[in-house]
Design a protein around this motif. Structure first.
Motif, mmCIF file in Angstrom:
data_model
loop_
_atom_site.group_PDB
_atom_site.id
_atom_site.type_symbol
_atom_site.label_atom_id
_atom_site.label_comp_id
_atom_site.label_asym_id
_atom_site.label_seq_id
_atom_site.Cartn_x
_atom_site.Cartn_y
_atom_site.Cartn_z
ATOM 1 N N ARG A 104 0.730 -0.810 0.080
ATOM 2 C CA ARG A 104 -0.179 -0.290 0.601
ATOM 3 C C ARG A 104 0.755 1.216 -0.267
ATOM 4 O O ARG A 104 0.565 2.429 -0.261
ATOM 5 C CB ARG A 104 -0.720 0.264 1.220
ATOM 6 C CG ARG A 104 -2.003 -0.805 1.110
ATOM 7 C CD ARG A 104 -3.515 -1.040 2.171
ATOM 8 N NE ARG A 104 -3.783 -1.307 2.449
ATOM 9 C CZ ARG A 104 -4.654 -2.534 1.559
ATOM 10 N NH1 ARG A 104 -5.125 -1.390 0.337
ATOM 11 N NH2 ARG A 104 -5.249 -3.588 1.945
ATOM 12 N N ALA A 122 7.604 -1.416 -13.376
ATOM 13 C CA ALA A 122 6.982 -0.523 -14.870
ATOM 14 C C ALA A 122 5.602 -0.675 -14.944
ATOM 15 O O ALA A 122 5.658 0.970 -14.768
ATOM 16 C CB ALA A 122 7.670 -1.102 -15.698
ATOM 17 N N GLY A 123 4.513 -0.911 -14.491
ATOM 18 C CA GLY A 123 3.307 -1.220 -14.583
ATOM 19 C C GLY A 123 2.663 -0.374 -13.648
ATOM 20 O O GLY A 123 2.001 0.113 -13.623
ATOM 21 N N TRP A 124 3.301 -0.475 -12.152
ATOM 22 C CA TRP A 124 3.276 0.500 -11.512
ATOM 23 C C TRP A 124 3.256 2.372 -11.983
ATOM 24 O O TRP A 124 2.431 3.031 -11.038
ATOM 25 C CB TRP A 124 3.971 1.204 -10.029
ATOM 26 C CG TRP A 124 3.727 0.995 -8.896
ATOM 27 C CD1 TRP A 124 3.123 2.350 -8.263
ATOM 28 C CD2 TRP A 124 2.722 0.866 -7.715
ATOM 29 N NE1 TRP A 124 2.894 2.850 -7.649
ATOM 30 C CE2 TRP A 124 2.384 1.952 -6.634
ATOM 31 C CE3 TRP A 124 2.661 -0.617 -6.619
ATOM 32 C CZ2 TRP A 124 2.181 1.346 -5.016
ATOM 33 C CZ3 TRP A 124 2.658 -0.985 -5.460
ATOM 34 C CH2 TRP A 124 2.015 -0.094 -5.104
ATOM 35 N N MET A 126 3.144 3.771 -14.535
ATOM 36 C CA MET A 126 3.032 3.332 -15.840
ATOM 37 C C MET A 126 1.124 4.032 -15.322
ATOM 38 O O MET A 126 0.327 4.427 -15.553
ATOM 39 C CB MET A 126 2.782 2.358 -17.079
ATOM 40 C CG MET A 126 4.113 2.156 -18.056
ATOM 41 S SD MET A 126 3.599 0.336 -18.640
ATOM 42 C CE MET A 126 2.505 0.754 -19.581
ATOM 43 N N GLY A 127 0.548 3.109 -14.298
ATOM 44 C CA GLY A 127 -0.168 3.844 -14.015
ATOM 45 C C GLY A 127 -0.796 4.635 -12.540
ATOM 46 O O GLY A 127 -1.257 4.898 -12.790
ATOM 47 N N LEU A 128 0.429 5.015 -12.040
ATOM 48 C CA LEU A 128 0.371 6.242 -11.721
ATOM 49 C C LEU A 128 0.129 7.150 -12.603
ATOM 50 O O LEU A 128 -0.427 8.894 -12.474
ATOM 51 C CB LEU A 128 1.848 6.864 -11.262
ATOM 52 C CG LEU A 128 1.706 5.941 -9.755
ATOM 53 C CD1 LEU A 128 3.360 6.272 -9.053
ATOM 54 C CD2 LEU A 128 1.098 6.666 -8.315
ATOM 55 N N GLN A 130 -1.700 6.880 -15.456
ATOM 56 C CA GLN A 130 -3.000 6.527 -15.685
ATOM 57 C C GLN A 130 -4.063 7.893 -14.513
ATOM 58 O O GLN A 130 -4.684 8.405 -15.247
ATOM 59 C CB GLN A 130 -3.716 5.496 -15.995
ATOM 60 C CG GLN A 130 -2.902 4.505 -16.895
ATOM 61 C CD GLN A 130 -3.502 5.041 -18.382
ATOM 62 O OE1 GLN A 130 -4.799 5.486 -18.899
ATOM 63 N NE2 GLN A 130 -2.353 4.624 -19.426
ATOM 64 N N LEU A 131 -3.406 8.086 -13.409
ATOM 65 C CA LEU A 131 -4.296 8.024 -12.223
ATOM 66 C C LEU A 131 -3.884 9.540 -12.513
ATOM 67 O O LEU A 131 -4.676 10.419 -11.278
ATOM 68 C CB LEU A 131 -3.947 7.465 -11.276
ATOM 69 C CG LEU A 131 -4.696 5.884 -11.251
ATOM 70 C CD1 LEU A 131 -3.892 4.819 -10.295
ATOM 71 C CD2 LEU A 131 -5.852 5.775 -11.551
ATOM 72 N N GLU A 167 8.569 2.970 -22.456
ATOM 73 C CA GLU A 167 7.769 3.707 -22.164
ATOM 74 C C GLU A 167 8.458 5.234 -21.441
ATOM 75 O O GLU A 167 7.238 5.783 -20.545
ATOM 76 C CB GLU A 167 6.661 3.689 -20.561
ATOM 77 C CG GLU A 167 5.922 1.806 -20.742
ATOM 78 C CD GLU A 167 4.938 2.929 -21.998
ATOM 79 O OE1 GLU A 167 4.396 3.622 -22.262
ATOM 80 O OE2 GLU A 167 4.127 1.979 -23.669
ATOM 81 N N VAL B 65 2.966 -5.793 -15.994
ATOM 82 C CA VAL B 65 2.748 -4.080 -16.024
ATOM 83 C C VAL B 65 1.434 -4.396 -15.406
ATOM 84 O O VAL B 65 0.341 -3.129 -14.657
ATOM 85 C CB VAL B 65 1.980 -3.878 -17.576
ATOM 86 C CG1 VAL B 65 1.622 -2.756 -17.482
ATOM 87 C CG2 VAL B 65 3.575 -3.663 -17.566
ATOM 88 N N GLY B 68 1.460 -4.366 -11.647
ATOM 89 C CA GLY B 68 1.804 -2.663 -11.025
ATOM 90 C C GLY B 68 0.714 -2.136 -10.715
ATOM 91 O O GLY B 68 0.817 -1.268 -9.906
#
Lengths: 326, 324
Positions: A104, A122-124, A126-128, A130-131, A167, B65, B68
């Motif tokens: 968390r 990397a996905g985290w 990318m998620g940030l 997006q958000l 990315e 991805v 994550g």
């Protein structure tokens, strides 16, 4: 200048003291399962990297990152609870030793499959994006992941790192080349002269440093994280050192030649000498520091040992969080 | 408005993107004007700039991805070009995503779309039904919609679910299945519940995904012979709605499970074992599995059609079970 050097040394000693205690606990049969994995010789790079991070950043530690974990806010009590499998630990006895984290808060709980966390960080990031939480331009939230010379050869590492590069993420890969994949030396695991040569292949910036030199670790980590934060894209640091322990406490590492061991310093010992020579701390202050962490670890161990082990009858035995489907 | 199965998937993705800013799509060839190997995302990149992203050919990385991004607070939908290639992402799905909540208390709300099942000429690496290896791991929800309405609602439910979901979409159904209504207005059944697609008194016939339609096709000639089969569409393979199947077997006394997948292990074997264990006293005949041949999926259309059950073989197996 000296403030961060003292803080770095403190982080290294704190991890060393904690791990030495866990090691002796293992030898006396006090660990309920598995092994204890020591980061002996790797504390400086681990701590120096984590010290560059701030809340909101993402951190993916690996096996030998006790120092970095403590820097990020884990306590010795947290670590001991998980090693003992206590219900009070973050994994509640369901997972042990190094497989712990605070997801968390952005601190991943690694799985044993090396390289798996690279694409996850990397996905985290990318998620940030997006958000809309990636941070202001030039002041981005950074993701920092650890890997070793062994993990550098996994497909997961390659796929994840390539995605981070494509990315252009604020991603820092800290590669600890401790020369060993468990018992296999790196002449059997990679053929380039230095793993930093791979950075160019991914289109990212890489630097190679002496991982036994805490000041070099600090400078490289500070620069890499600053560049990532500024938007320069992924960074790679390759720190060469030697693992000064077995793979875990179950492994005596008798396959490591004495001659090789004699060529690699223990950063904790050498840094104390350097800092005393430079007047950052004196003998009394150094002794007080070691004593402080020994007391801290002893108190944490006493507390954790008094806490309950999990009761199988109380375990809900479901792997789904969706209650209607459990 | 009418909708095919693939249009329902596209509609579900579009509606999820429109309604929830946490949703984004990541997969191979899904962006730009191309819109994916099967066009599931056609037009979505234009409608939702920056939220439909092409990935490298890196299934493990794609799944990572997804994990994550889910931990960061997103609702990612990861498209694998073919379910077969999800084997490359197996580790991320079963060891990373599926264990995460149990280990840490933090769930991983990622959706993995797997275009599955056989089409003639696809061969060993573009036709597999992979639920066997996905369902054996706790912590991963596995769904396999058989209808246009389910294709829509189960994808929306998967995206809304806090746990990781593998969504198996059948490639043969993509353009062969059509309804004359808006799929979002089709009946929405709860995730985890099976559906009785045809009521019958003589034999319970269970299947999922594309095979449901072969079972329904078998029902008519059987009815002409006086055999009424009850066709159950499992919809969700993990968890498995054993209660609905058991209740049906209590009425019919007979069970046939038809699957496009292989005979060893898997959902059909699990269901037959479960019913044998918990419904033994209701059975008038041994529970029976009708599976694919125990080989990779063949290329030639004649071999392909002989590889897995069809309506005629299902009907024959029902007759044998009823006459046992």
């Amino acid at each position: 200048m000296s403030d961060h050097r003292l803080a770095l040394f403190r982080a290294m000693v704190r991890a060393r003291v904690l791990e030495d205690r866990l090691a002796s606990l293992y030898l006396s049969g006090g660990i309920p399962g598995g092994s204890v994995f020591l980061s002996r010789g790797q504390e400086a790079f681990s701590a120096a990297a984590a010290m560059q991070l701030r809340p909101g950043d993402v951190y993916a530690p690996l096996i030998r990152d006790q120092a970095g974990r403590l820097v990020r806010g884990e306590t010795p009590l947290d670590a001991i609870r998980v090693h003992l499998g206590r219900t009070t630990g973050v994994t509640r006895g369901r997972d042990g030793n190094i497989h712990r984290g605070f997801p968390r808060q952005g601190d991943l709980a690694m799985i044993s499959h090396l390289g798996s966390t690279i694409g996850t960080v990397a996905g985290w990031l990318m998620g940030l994006r997006q958000l809309g939480k990636a941070g202001a331009p030039g002041d981005l939230a950074v993701g920092l992941a650890s890997i070793g010379d062994g993990g550098m050869n996994t497909g997961a590492l390659h796929e994840g790192l390539n995605i981070a590069a494509v990315e252009k993420l604020p991603f820092v890969l800290c590669v600890t080349d401790n020369q060993l994949s468990y018992s296999t030396f790196s002449d059997r695991t990679y053929a380039c002269r230095s793993l930093v040569e791979r950075a160019a292949g991914y289109g990212l910036r890489g630097v190679a440093i002496d991982g036994t030199d805490p000041d070099a670790c600090w400078a490289a980590c500070r620069d890499a994280v600053a560049r990532a934060r500024a938007g320069e894209g992924p960074q790679m640091i390759v720190a060469k050192l030697l693992r000064l322990a077995g793979h875990g406490m179950h492994d005596d590492a008798s396959y490591v030649p004495a001659e090789l061991k004699s060529r690699f310093a223990d950063g904790v010992q050498t840094y104390e000498v350097v800092l005393r020579k430079d007047g950052v701390l004196d003998e009394a202050a150094a002794q007080a520091l070691w004593d402080e962490y020994r007391s801290e670890t002893a108190a944490a161990l006493a507390q954790a040992q008094a806490e309950p082990s999990p009761d199988p009858a109380q375990e809900p035995w479901t792997a789904l969080s969706t209650r209607a489907l459990a | 408005m009418s909708s095919t199965y693939i249009e329902a998937i596209r509609r579900a993705l579009g509606d999820a993107l429109a309604e929830d800013p946490r949703v984004f799509l990541y997969g191979q060839d899904i962006a730009g004007t191309f819109g994916g190997a099967f066009k599931a995302t056609k037009g979505l990149a234009e409608r939702f700039p920056g939220r439909v992203l092409n990935s490298p050919i890196s299934e493990d990385g794609q799944a990572a991805v997804g994990i994550g991004a889910a931990l960061a607070g997103c609702r990612p939908v990861i498209e694998f070009q073919f379910a077969d290639f999800a084997s490359v992402a197996f580790n991320q799905m079963v060891n990373h995503a599926a264990t995460h909540w149990w280990r840490t208390g933090v769930p991983v709300p990622a959706t993995f779309r797997l275009p599955a099942g056989g089409t003639p000429g696809g061969g060993p690496f573009h036709c597999q039904m992979v639920e066997g290896w996905l369902t054996s791991h706790p912590g991963l929800i596995v769904v396999a919609p058989a209808t246009v309405g389910d294709a829509y609602h189960m994808l929306r439910d998967a995206i809304a679910c806090d746990d990781p979901v593998a969504y198996l979409e059948h490639k043969h159904l993509y353009n062969h299945l059509r309804i004359d209504t808006d799929p979002s207005r089709a009946e929405r059944l709860p995730l985890g519940k099976a559906a009785v697609r045809r009521a019958g008194r003589d034999c319970t016939v269970v299947s999922w995904s594309g095979m449901v339609h072969e079972c329904l096709k078998a029902a008519e000639p059987l009815a002409e012979q006086g055999i009424e089969i009850e066709v159950i569409d499992l919809r969700c393979l993990r968890p498995l709605d054993t209660a609905t199947v058991l209740a049906s077997v209590e009425r019919t006394g007979r069970l046939l499970v038809a699957t496009e997948s292989w005979p060893f292990g898997g959902v059909a074997a699990e269901l037959c074992a479960w019913i044998s264990e918990h419904g033994f006293s209701h059975l008038d005949a041994p529970p029976r599995r009708l599976s694919a041949q125990d080989t990779p999926v063949p290329f030639h259309p004649d071999l392909f059609r002989a590889h897995h059950p069809d309506a005629a073989r299902i009907a024959a197996a029902v007759v044998e079970t009823v006459e046992f």
